[in-house]
Motif scaffolding. Structure first.
Motif, short mmCIF file in Angstrom:
data_model
loop_
_atom_site.label_atom_id
_atom_site.label_comp_id
_atom_site.label_asym_id
_atom_site.label_seq_id
_atom_site.Cartn_x
_atom_site.Cartn_y
_atom_site.Cartn_z
N TYR A 154 9.42 -33.76 -3.92
CA TYR A 154 10.61 -34.04 -3.11
C TYR A 154 11.13 -35.45 -3.38
N GLU A 155 12.43 -35.52 -3.69
CA GLU A 155 13.08 -36.80 -3.93
C GLU A 155 14.29 -36.99 -3.03
N SER A 156 15.04 -35.90 -2.80
CA SER A 156 16.25 -36.03 -1.98
C SER A 156 16.68 -34.67 -1.44
N VAL A 157 17.60 -34.73 -0.50
CA VAL A 157 18.14 -33.52 0.10
C VAL A 157 18.88 -32.66 -0.94
N GLN A 158 19.29 -33.26 -2.03
CA GLN A 158 19.98 -32.52 -3.08
C GLN A 158 19.10 -31.39 -3.63
N ASN A 174 20.21 -27.61 -3.97
CA ASN A 174 20.07 -26.88 -5.24
C ASN A 174 19.25 -25.60 -5.04
N PHE A 175 18.24 -25.69 -4.18
CA PHE A 175 17.44 -24.51 -3.87
C PHE A 175 18.31 -23.43 -3.23
N GLN A 176 19.12 -23.81 -2.25
CA GLN A 176 20.01 -22.84 -1.60
C GLN A 176 20.94 -22.19 -2.61
N LYS A 177 21.53 -23.00 -3.47
CA LYS A 177 22.43 -22.46 -4.50
C LYS A 177 21.68 -21.49 -5.41
N PHE A 178 20.48 -21.87 -5.81
CA PHE A 178 19.66 -21.01 -6.65
C PHE A 178 19.40 -19.67 -5.96
N ALA A 191 0.84 -1.20 0.00
CA ALA A 191 0.00 0.00 0.00
C ALA A 191 0.87 1.25 0.00
N ASP A 192 1.96 1.22 0.76
CA ASP A 192 2.87 2.36 0.84
C ASP A 192 4.05 2.25 -0.12
N TYR A 193 4.35 1.03 -0.54
CA TYR A 193 5.49 0.77 -1.44
C TYR A 193 4.99 -0.08 -2.62
N PRO A 194 4.19 0.50 -3.51
CA PRO A 194 3.57 -0.29 -4.57
C PRO A 194 4.57 -0.96 -5.52
N GLU A 195 5.78 -0.43 -5.60
CA GLU A 195 6.78 -1.03 -6.49
C GLU A 195 7.48 -2.23 -5.88
N LEU A 196 7.25 -2.51 -4.60
CA LEU A 196 7.84 -3.67 -3.94
C LEU A 196 7.21 -4.95 -4.50
N LYS A 197 8.05 -5.91 -4.84
CA LYS A 197 7.58 -7.17 -5.42
C LYS A 197 7.84 -8.32 -4.44
N THR A 198 7.00 -9.34 -4.55
CA THR A 198 7.12 -10.51 -3.68
C THR A 198 7.17 -11.78 -4.52
N SER A 199 7.90 -12.76 -4.01
CA SER A 199 8.01 -14.02 -4.73
C SER A 199 8.12 -15.17 -3.74
N ILE A 200 7.48 -16.26 -4.10
CA ILE A 200 7.67 -17.53 -3.39
C ILE A 200 8.36 -18.46 -4.38
N MET A 201 9.52 -18.94 -3.99
CA MET A 201 10.29 -19.90 -4.78
C MET A 201 10.34 -21.20 -3.99
N TYR A 202 9.58 -22.18 -4.44
CA TYR A 202 9.57 -23.47 -3.76
C TYR A 202 10.83 -24.26 -4.10
N PRO A 203 11.36 -25.01 -3.15
CA PRO A 203 12.53 -25.84 -3.44
C PRO A 203 12.19 -26.98 -4.41
N PHE A 204 10.94 -27.45 -4.37
CA PHE A 204 10.52 -28.57 -5.21
C PHE A 204 9.03 -28.45 -5.48
#
Length: 186
Positions: free
Chosen positions: A112-116, A120-124, A66-79
């Protein structure tokens, strides 16, 4: 600036209701932090949508639009299919946030298949954000320890800044909020 936000899960903080006073304090601290970062060029707030700090960060960012309309949000799922094993209430909350953010995707297209996939999510996240903010205290380990270690290690060899808010910072935020609002913590 693209900011990765992570931290404790709700159960690690003993939060089992949106009415918990801790939610108010965490949102207060995050809003102050995001406002400060916005003045430094913050454009995106990104999390994986985990219960706890990550969802609270997205909620705060959405409220700030409302005060910062140019602020963007994203959800990036690991899997893919992230959160499908949660109870119906938590799944509904995640889907509600998913519908409100500016962007939502999964780093891995597989369930979800493995901790990898988490690595990979952290690296991304480290290579697709400019900074990170964690509400995490190494003296009180939790699942965010893995993100904390990855971020800390990455920052040694890269120009990657991270902000760490520990239990003392949360207590300071609670005290400040209480003073400003004449609030009673029961």
């Amino acid at each position: 600036m693209r900011l990765w936000v992570s931290g404790y899960r709700n159960y690690e903080l003993g939060i089992f209701s949106n009415n918990d006073p801790k939610v108010t304090v965490i949102k207060y601290l995050l809003k102050k932090h995001f406002e400060s970062k916005f003045n430094e060029g913050l454009e995106w707030i990104i999390s994986s949508g985990q219960l706890g700090i990550e969802q609270l960060a997205i909620e705060v960012a959405l409220e700030m639009k409302a005060d910062y309309p140019e602020l963007k949000t994203s959800i990036m799922y690991p899997f893919n299919e992230f959160g499908n094993r949660w109870n119906e209430t938590n799944q509904a909350k995640l889907h509600e946030l998913e519908e409100k953010v500016d962007f939502c995707a999964s780093v891995s297209n597989s369930p979800y298949e493995s901790v990898q996939q988490l690595k990979n999510f952290q690296k991304f996240m480290l290579t697709h954000t400019d900074q990170a903010t964690l509400i995490y205290d190494p003296e009180y380990p939790g699942k965010s320890k893995f993100d904390f270690v990855a971020i800390k290690n990455y920052s040694y060899n890269h120009r990657y800044k991270f902000n760490l808010f520990n239990m003392d910072d949360l207590q300071s935020a609670a005290n400040e909020f209480q003073e400003k609002n004449n609030w009673q913590n029961d």
